[in-house]
Scaffold this motif. Structure first.
Motif, PDB file in Angstrom:
ATOM      1  N   GLU A 156       8.617   5.674  -0.653  1.00 52.62           N
ATOM      2  CA  GLU A 156       8.369   5.000  -1.721  1.00 52.62           C
ATOM      3  C   GLU A 156       9.964   4.188  -2.152  1.00 52.62           C
ATOM      4  O   GLU A 156      10.694   5.175  -2.401  1.00 52.62           O
ATOM      5  N   ALA A 169       7.442  -0.916  -2.748  1.00 49.15           N
ATOM      6  CA  ALA A 169       7.074  -0.833  -1.744  1.00 49.15           C
ATOM      7  C   ALA A 169       6.671   0.527  -1.112  1.00 49.15           C
ATOM      8  O   ALA A 169       7.674   1.448  -1.344  1.00 49.15           O
ATOM      9  N   VAL A 171       4.840   3.491   1.927  1.00 51.53           N
ATOM     10  CA  VAL A 171       3.920   3.656   2.962  1.00 51.53           C
ATOM     11  C   VAL A 171       3.571   4.962   3.026  1.00 51.53           C
ATOM     12  O   VAL A 171       4.360   5.835   2.430  1.00 51.53           O
ATOM     13  N   ASN A 172       2.474   5.426   3.438  1.00 49.85           N
ATOM     14  CA  ASN A 172       1.947   6.787   3.498  1.00 49.85           C
ATOM     15  C   ASN A 172       0.703   6.893   4.627  1.00 49.85           C
ATOM     16  O   ASN A 172       0.169   6.051   4.793  1.00 49.85           O
ATOM     17  N   GLN A 198      -3.840   5.740   6.564  1.00 46.18           N
ATOM     18  CA  GLN A 198      -2.516   5.290   6.618  1.00 46.18           C
ATOM     19  C   GLN A 198      -2.705   4.117   5.589  1.00 46.18           C
ATOM     20  O   GLN A 198      -3.684   3.202   5.634  1.00 46.18           O
ATOM     21  N   ALA A 200      -0.225   1.088   3.537  1.00 53.00           N
ATOM     22  CA  ALA A 200       0.937   0.195   3.165  1.00 53.00           C
ATOM     23  C   ALA A 200       0.757  -0.533   1.739  1.00 53.00           C
ATOM     24  O   ALA A 200      -0.143  -1.186   1.863  1.00 53.00           O
ATOM     25  N   SER A 201       1.594  -0.568   0.828  1.00 50.50           N
ATOM     26  CA  SER A 201       1.466  -1.154  -0.429  1.00 50.50           C
ATOM     27  C   SER A 201       2.498  -1.959  -0.776  1.00 50.50           C
ATOM     28  O   SER A 201       3.748  -1.452  -0.592  1.00 50.50           O
ATOM     29  N   ASN A 218      -2.522  -4.163  -0.796  1.00 49.04           N
ATOM     30  CA  ASN A 218      -2.807  -2.689  -0.057  1.00 49.04           C
ATOM     31  C   ASN A 218      -3.433  -2.836   1.069  1.00 49.04           C
ATOM     32  O   ASN A 218      -4.606  -3.527   0.978  1.00 49.04           O
ATOM     33  N   THR A 220      -5.368  -0.366   3.554  1.00 48.00           N
ATOM     34  CA  THR A 220      -5.615   1.091   3.996  1.00 48.00           C
ATOM     35  C   THR A 220      -6.561   1.183   5.389  1.00 48.00           C
ATOM     36  O   THR A 220      -7.593   0.546   5.492  1.00 48.00           O
TER      37      THR A 220
END
Length: 448
Positions: A156, A169, A171-172, A198, A200-201, A218, A220
Motif C-alpha cells: 500500500e 493505492a 494491491v492485496n 485478489q 486492487a483499490s 475497488n 476484487t
C-alpha cells in the motif's frame, strides 16, 4: 487488509485527526486482531467483500479501552534503512466440541495455529509505503481434512497532497476459509471452503475546511475452490467465482468537533464466470446510506446511518432484492477502564444455495472491553445474525458469545486465552444446517 504494525508517534501529528486516533491504537488493535481475541470461525459470518471506506466517529479526547495507546508495551520493530519492520508469530492451541458442525453425533478435535507475519512501513517525513506478508496455518489432530493454509500479502502507498487531502493505492492477495459458522458455507461440507481473493483499490480524500469528500475504486476477484462433503464427495464451488467492481463515494460535513453529517453511495457490479449451475447471478448492487456521527452525551458516542439497498440480477425471472440498509455504532465510555460497544449492519450477500439468488444479512454485535490492569484487558462479545434467503423458504439465525483476555507480558510476548460458544439454527422448507459448538484456546504472540 492494511498492515497494522504500530506507527511512530512523530508521524501521527501530520496525519488527518481520524487517522491519528486509529494509529495511536495500532499496536493494541494489531495484537487483538492477530491473536484472535475472538477466534476466527467462532463468530457469525462475514462478507467476502470488504466495506471500502471505513467509518469513524469524530475525534475527541475521550477514547475507548482498545483505542488507548500503551507505548510502553508496544513492539519497537527493527529498523531496515528507511523502513521499520515488525516481525511476529502467533502460536495457538485450540479445541472444538463439534469439528464438523454436526446436528447430532458431534465429534471433538484439537488443532494448532501457527501464524507468522512481517509488516514493514516507511519512515519518511511525507508520504508512506507499507507492505505485509502473513500466514495462517491450522493443523487438526484427528481430522486433517479440516486443515487450512491461509496467506495474505499486500502493498500500500499513500501520497499526501495539499492540506489533509491524500491519495492511496493498494494491491492485496489472500486466501481465507469459509467455515461452518458462515451463511456462505455449503450444507454438510466436511472441510472449510478455500477462497482466493485478489484486490486492487484506489482511494482519494479531499478535505476543504469542514467538508471532506472520499472516493474509492475497488476491483476484487474471487476464486472459490471445491470442497468435500461428509460423504467424501466433491461439492462444486466454481459457480461462485466472480469479479466485483465497486465504486464508493462519501461526503462528510463537520458541524462541530463532535458532530458530523455524512452521505455515502456504493455501486457494485458482480460478474460471474460460470452461469451453468442453476442461473446467472451477475448483476448490479446499490447501497445508499445517510446519517450522522455525534456525541449523544459526553460518555456516549454514536454513528447512525440509514438508507436503501438493492441487488438486481440480469437474468430474466430473477426478482431483485431490496429493502432497508443501516449501519450504526454506539460507544459507551462507562469509565476510563470500561467500554461498551454496540454495532448493527444490514446488507445483501450472494447465496451458495441452489435456486437462491442471495440473502439479506442483519447483524447486531455487543462488546465489553475492560482494562483490569495496565497490561491485562478483558473482552466479552456477543453476535446475533439473521439471514433471510430470496426465492426459497429459508431463514438462518446465527449467534455467538465469547470471552477472552489480552495479557501483555512485555513488549515481545502477549498471551491470549479465549472461549467461545456458537449456535446456528435454520427454519423453512429448505432448512439449512443446525448445530452448536464450543471452542477454547490459548495463544502466544512473539514479536519484536
Amino acid at each position: 487488509m492494511n498492515s497494522m504494525a504500530p506507527r511512530p508517534a512523530r508521524r501521527m501529528r501530520r496525519l488527518h485527526p481520524r487517522a491519528s486516533r486509529r494509529l495511536a491504537a495500532g499496536a493494541l488493535l494489531a495484537t487483538v486482531a492477530s491473536m484472535g481475541a475472538h477466534e476466527a470461525g467462532a463468530q457469525t459470518s462475514r462478507s467476502v467483500l470488504d466495506t471500502g471506506i471505513e467509518f469513524d466517529l469524530p475525534v475527541t479526547d475521550r477514547v475507548t479501552v482498545l483505542q488507548r495507546p500503551h507505548p510502553e508495551l508496544a513492539a519497537t520493530g527493527v529498523r531496515a534503512g528507511a523502513f521499520l519492520v515488525f516481525p511476529q508469530v502467533d502460536l495457538g492451541a485450540n479445541a472444538t466440541s463439534n469439528v464438523f458442525g454436526a446436528s447430532r453425533d458431534a465429534v471433538a478435535d484439537g488443532y494448532a495455529i501457527v501464524a507468522p507475519r512481517l509488516d514493514a512501513r516507511s519512515q519518511w517525513s511525507r508520504h508512506q509505503l507499507s507492505a505485509h506478508v502473513r500466514g495462517n496455518f491450522r493443523r487438526f489432530l484427528t481430522y486433517p481434512i479440516k486443515n487450512e493454509d491461509g496467506y495474505d500479502v499486500g502493498v500500500e502507498g499513500r501520497l499526501e497532497l495539499a492540506g489533509e487531502s491524500t491519495l492511496r493505492a493498494a494491491v492485496n492477495a489472500d486466501r481465507i476459509y469459509i467455515n461452518q459458522l458462515s451463511g456462505d458455507f455449503p450444507q454438510f461440507s466436511a472441510a472449510s471452503v478455500p477462497l482466493d481473493r485478489q484486490v486492487a483499490s484506489l482511494q482519494g480524500v479531499y478535505a476543504f475546511n469542514r467538508l471532506q469528500l472520499l472516493g474509492d475504486v475497488n476491483v476484487t476477484r474471487l476464486n472459490f475452490s471445491d470442497t468435500l462433503s461428509l460423504a467424501d464427495t466433491v461439492i462444486d464451488q466454481d459457480y461462485l467465482d466472480r469479479t466485483a467492481t465497486r465504486l464508493t463515494g462519501r461526503a462528510e460535513y463537520n458541524i462541530s468537533p463532535v458532530t458530523s453529517l455524512f452521505v455515502q453511495g456504493v455501486y457494485t457490479r458482480h460478474d460471474y464466470r460460470d452461469a451453468t449451475f442453476d442461473f446467472d447471478r451477475s448483476g448490479n448492487e446499490l447501497r445508499l446510506v445517510g446519517g450522522a456521527a455525534f456525541d449523544l452525551t459526553p460518555l456516549i458516542r454514536t454513528r447512525l446511518g440509514i438508507g436503501y439497498l438493492s441487488r438486481q440480477y440480469e437474468q430474466a425471472g430473477i426478482n431483485s432484492l431490496s429493502g432497508l440498509a443501516f449501519d450504526a455504532q454506539v460507544d459507551y465510555l462507562l469509565s476510563e477502564l470500561t467500554t461498551i460497544t454496540l454495532t448493527a449492519r444490514r446488507d445483501v450477500r450472494d447465496a451458495i444455495v441452489r435456486d437462491a439468488a442471495g440473502y439479506t444479512a442483519s447483524r447486531l454485535t455487543a462488546e465489553v472491553d475492560h482494562e483490569l490492569l495496565r497490561n491485562l484487558i478483558l473482552v466479552g462479545r456477543a453476535d446475533l445474525e439473521r439471514d433471510d434467503f430470496a426465492r426459497i423458504d429459508r431463514q438462518d439465525t446465527l449467534y455467538h458469545v465469547g470471552a477472552s483476555a489480552l495479557y501483555t507480558l512485555n513488549r515481545s510476548m502477549v498471551l491470549t486465552p479465549s472461549i467461545d460458544y456458537s449456535n446456528r439454527d435454520s427454519s423453512g422448507a429448505r432448512v439449512g444446517q443446525r448445530f452448536n459448538e464450543l471452542r477454547a484456546g490459548l495463544s502466544l504472540t512473539l514479536r519484536r
